[in-house]
Motif scaffolding. Structure first.
Motif, PDB file in Angstrom:
ATOM      1  N   LEU A 138       0.827  -1.198   0.000  1.00 48.87           N
ATOM      2  CA  LEU A 138       0.000   0.000   0.000  1.00 48.87           C
ATOM      3  C   LEU A 138       0.869   1.259   0.000  1.00 48.87           C
ATOM      4  CD1 LEU A 138      -2.857   1.212   0.198  1.00 48.87           C
ATOM      5  CD2 LEU A 138      -2.623   1.130   2.687  1.00 48.87           C
ATOM      6  N   CYS A 139       1.954   1.233   0.791  1.00 47.79           N
ATOM      7  CA  CYS A 139       2.890   2.367   0.804  1.00 47.79           C
ATOM      8  C   CYS A 139       3.534   2.540  -0.571  1.00 47.79           C
ATOM      9  CB  CYS A 139       3.977   2.142   1.854  1.00 47.79           C
ATOM     10  SG  CYS A 139       3.406   2.322   3.551  1.00 47.79           S
ATOM     11  N   LEU A 140       3.811   1.416  -1.238  1.00 46.77           N
ATOM     12  CA  LEU A 140       4.371   1.473  -2.585  1.00 46.77           C
ATOM     13  C   LEU A 140       3.411   2.185  -3.535  1.00 46.77           C
ATOM     14  CD1 LEU A 140       6.625   0.476  -4.603  1.00 46.77           C
ATOM     15  CD2 LEU A 140       5.195  -1.547  -4.958  1.00 46.77           C
ATOM     16  N   ALA A 141       2.122   1.819  -3.451  1.00 45.32           N
ATOM     17  CA  ALA A 141       1.119   2.450  -4.308  1.00 45.32           C
ATOM     18  C   ALA A 141       1.012   3.947  -4.017  1.00 45.32           C
ATOM     19  CB  ALA A 141      -0.237   1.772  -4.099  1.00 45.32           C
ATOM     20  N   LYS A 142       1.060   4.318  -2.729  1.00 47.68           N
ATOM     21  CA  LYS A 142       0.979   5.730  -2.353  1.00 47.68           C
ATOM     22  C   LYS A 142       2.226   6.489  -2.798  1.00 47.68           C
ATOM     23  CE  LYS A 142      -2.969   5.745  -0.140  1.00 47.68           C
ATOM     24  NZ  LYS A 142      -4.129   6.577  -0.591  1.00 47.68           N
ATOM     25  N   SER A 143       3.388   5.851  -2.666  1.00 47.83           N
ATOM     26  CA  SER A 143       4.631   6.481  -3.094  1.00 47.83           C
ATOM     27  C   SER A 143       4.634   6.702  -4.597  1.00 47.83           C
ATOM     28  CB  SER A 143       5.827   5.617  -2.682  1.00 47.83           C
ATOM     29  OG  SER A 143       7.043   6.207  -3.075  1.00 47.83           O
ATOM     30  N   LEU A 144       4.134   5.729  -5.346  1.00 50.17           N
ATOM     31  CA  LEU A 144       4.033   5.869  -6.799  1.00 50.17           C
ATOM     32  C   LEU A 144       3.109   7.028  -7.158  1.00 50.17           C
ATOM     33  CD1 LEU A 144       3.735   2.093  -7.745  1.00 50.17           C
ATOM     34  CD2 LEU A 144       5.596   3.599  -8.420  1.00 50.17           C
ATOM     35  N   GLN A 145       2.042   7.184  -6.374  1.00 50.83           N
ATOM     36  CA  GLN A 145       1.067   8.243  -6.635  1.00 50.83           C
ATOM     37  C   GLN A 145       1.645   9.630  -6.349  1.00 50.83           C
ATOM     38  OE1 GLN A 145      -2.479   7.880  -4.255  1.00 50.83           O
ATOM     39  NE2 GLN A 145      -3.278   9.879  -4.868  1.00 50.83           N
ATOM     40  N   PHE A 146       2.329   9.774  -5.215  1.00 55.81           N
ATOM     41  CA  PHE A 146       2.796  11.088  -4.775  1.00 55.81           C
ATOM     42  C   PHE A 146       4.217  11.423  -5.241  1.00 55.81           C
ATOM     43  CE2 PHE A 146      -0.448  10.190  -1.455  1.00 55.81           C
ATOM     44  CZ  PHE A 146      -1.265  11.275  -1.702  1.00 55.81           C
ATOM     45  N   ALA A 147       5.108  10.403  -5.259  1.00 57.59           N
ATOM     46  CA  ALA A 147       6.516  10.673  -5.571  1.00 57.59           C
ATOM     47  C   ALA A 147       6.902  10.257  -6.981  1.00 57.59           C
ATOM     48  CB  ALA A 147       7.420   9.957  -4.554  1.00 57.59           C
ATOM     49  N   GLY A 148       6.130   9.351  -7.603  1.00 57.29           N
ATOM     50  CA  GLY A 148       6.446   8.918  -8.965  1.00 57.29           C
ATOM     51  C   GLY A 148       7.260   7.629  -8.994  1.00 57.29           C
ATOM     52  N   ILE A 149       7.344   7.041 -10.177  1.00 56.66           N
ATOM     53  CA  ILE A 149       8.009   5.748 -10.343  1.00 56.66           C
ATOM     54  C   ILE A 149       9.518   5.850 -10.130  1.00 56.66           C
ATOM     55  CG2 ILE A 149       8.660   4.031 -12.093  1.00 56.66           C
ATOM     56  CD1 ILE A 149       5.893   4.023 -13.109  1.00 56.66           C
ATOM     57  N   VAL A 150      10.136   6.898 -10.647  1.00 53.45           N
ATOM     58  CA  VAL A 150      11.596   7.003 -10.614  1.00 53.45           C
ATOM     59  C   VAL A 150      12.118   6.932  -9.181  1.00 53.45           C
ATOM     60  CG1 VAL A 150      13.585   8.428 -11.163  1.00 53.45           C
ATOM     61  CG2 VAL A 150      11.660   8.345 -12.755  1.00 53.45           C
ATOM     62  N   LYS A 151      11.621   7.812  -8.328  1.00 48.85           N
ATOM     63  CA  LYS A 151      12.109   7.860  -6.946  1.00 48.85           C
ATOM     64  C   LYS A 151      11.706   6.606  -6.172  1.00 48.85           C
ATOM     65  CE  LYS A 151      11.698  12.908  -6.901  1.00 48.85           C
ATOM     66  NZ  LYS A 151      10.833  13.066  -8.072  1.00 48.85           N
ATOM     67  N   THR A 152      10.505   6.111  -6.428  1.00 51.22           N
ATOM     68  CA  THR A 152      10.028   4.922  -5.710  1.00 51.22           C
ATOM     69  C   THR A 152      10.871   3.706  -6.023  1.00 51.22           C
ATOM     70  OG1 THR A 152       7.760   5.794  -5.711  1.00 51.22           O
ATOM     71  CG2 THR A 152       8.031   3.442  -5.301  1.00 51.22           C
ATOM     72  N   GLU A 153      11.207   3.518  -7.298  1.00 51.76           N
ATOM     73  CA  GLU A 153      12.012   2.358  -7.681  1.00 51.76           C
ATOM     74  C   GLU A 153      13.419   2.436  -7.079  1.00 51.76           C
ATOM     75  OE1 GLU A 153      11.071  -0.278  -8.829  1.00 51.76           O
ATOM     76  OE2 GLU A 153       9.281   0.034 -10.036  1.00 51.76           O
ATOM     77  N   ILE A 154      13.988   3.630  -7.054  1.00 52.62           N
ATOM     78  CA  ILE A 154      15.324   3.787  -6.462  1.00 52.62           C
ATOM     79  C   ILE A 154      15.278   3.468  -4.968  1.00 52.62           C
ATOM     80  CG2 ILE A 154      17.236   5.372  -6.019  1.00 52.62           C
ATOM     81  CD1 ILE A 154      16.376   6.948  -8.503  1.00 52.62           C
ATOM     82  N   ALA A 155      14.263   4.006  -4.286  1.00 46.61           N
ATOM     83  CA  ALA A 155      14.121   3.751  -2.849  1.00 46.61           C
ATOM     84  C   ALA A 155      13.924   2.266  -2.571  1.00 46.61           C
ATOM     85  CB  ALA A 155      12.936   4.553  -2.300  1.00 46.61           C
TER      86      ALA A 155
END
Length: 286
Positions: A76-93
């Motif tokens: 769920l945090c992954l989905a929220k991070s993708l929504q707010f921060a975008g794929i690029v930053k989420t994948e790196i994190a």
């Protein structure tokens, strides 16, 4: 190498689908819940797991329960991070969660660190610092709260926690495939129970989407494990290849599909992240 590329593609496709389907009005919680049904079935089929002979007395159910709660929560945090921060930053994190896992290996499990591994860990910490700091600064200038930075941190720390707990479970003598299968099953049961209480109206489109997500998510795991089996003498290649390819594919998909812009902080984090993975991979070869 084709298997590593395929595993990386599956990982990024999960993120793309989560972000796209959320924007199209699909319910994230329902998708996450049903994702564990297809994942558990495929896990039993692929790894030929036999949970009928699992010892009820000697199985650490507390550990499986923690992981079964942690996995959907992080999803769920992954989905929220993708929504707010975008794929690029989420994948790196997500990829740099290995840094916290390595620190746990040093401080908890007593693993020795070489200078190269220390450099890799330091670069990884710097990468995460710049990505989260940059995200917080970007959102602050837009008059928004720090949700995106918080979800990025949760993805980073959460995936590391799962990795650490899985390593701990293996130290107890539990087989990886059996443990994973049990976690998927318990996660599905708990998620469905939660939905039955909070969201009694389930939509077929969310169920179907969740089953598809689970299949792709498990394909990522299965292909990654198979790559390690095929290249058992060179695990560093699998480790580096998987992590770097996921970051590269994440950047491409974020920029091309979702028009994400890479600010200076993100570029610094991206470069440090790739260098961190390369240093850690080199350290594995020594």
């Amino acid at each position: 190498m084709e298997i590593i590329v395929a595993a990386a593609c599956c990982s990024v496709i999960v993120s793309i689908l989560l972000k796209y389907l959320k924007e199209k009005g699909f319910d994230v919680w329902q998708m996450i819940a049903w994702n564990y049904l297809s994942a558990s079935v495929l896990c039993a089929y692929w790894f030929k797991t036999d949970i009928t002979h699992v010892s009820w007395q000697h199985t650490p159910w507390w550990l499986i329960l923690i992981l079964a709660v942690l996995l959907p929560s992080i999803f769920l945090c992954l989905a929220k991070s993708l929504q707010f921060a975008g794929i690029v930053k989420t994948e790196i994190a997500q990829r740099l969660a290995v840094i916290l896992s390595l620190l746990a290996a040093y401080f908890i499990f007593g693993e020795q660190f070489s200078l190269l591994k220390l450099i890799g860990v330091a670069l990884g910490v710097v990468a995460i610092f710049f990505i989260i700091l940059g995200q917080a600064a970007e959102k602050a200038t837009q008059g928004l709260n720090l949700k995106s930075a918080l979800f990025l941190f949760c993805v980073w720390a959460g995936y590391a926690a799962v990795d650490i707990l899985l390593k701990y479970s293996s130290s107890l003598g539990l087989q990886f495939a059996v443990t994973l299968n049990l976690i998927f099953i318990v996660a599905f049961v708990l998620s469905i129970a939660y939905l039955a209480i909070t969201q009694p109206n389930w939509q077929p489109k969310n169920i179907f989407a969740g089953l598809v997500l689970g299949a792709i998510n498990f394909a990522n795991i299965a292909l990654y494990v198979k790559a390690h089996m095929m290249l058992k003498d060179t695990p560093a290649i699998v480790f580096a290849g998987m992590n770097i390819l996921v970051v590269i594919f994440g950047v491409i998909s974020g920029v091309v599909l979702f028009r994400e812009r890479l600010k200076a902080y993100t570029w610094i984090g991206l470069v440090c992240g790739v260098l961190a993975v390369l240093c850690l991979a080199k350290a594995m070869m020594l």
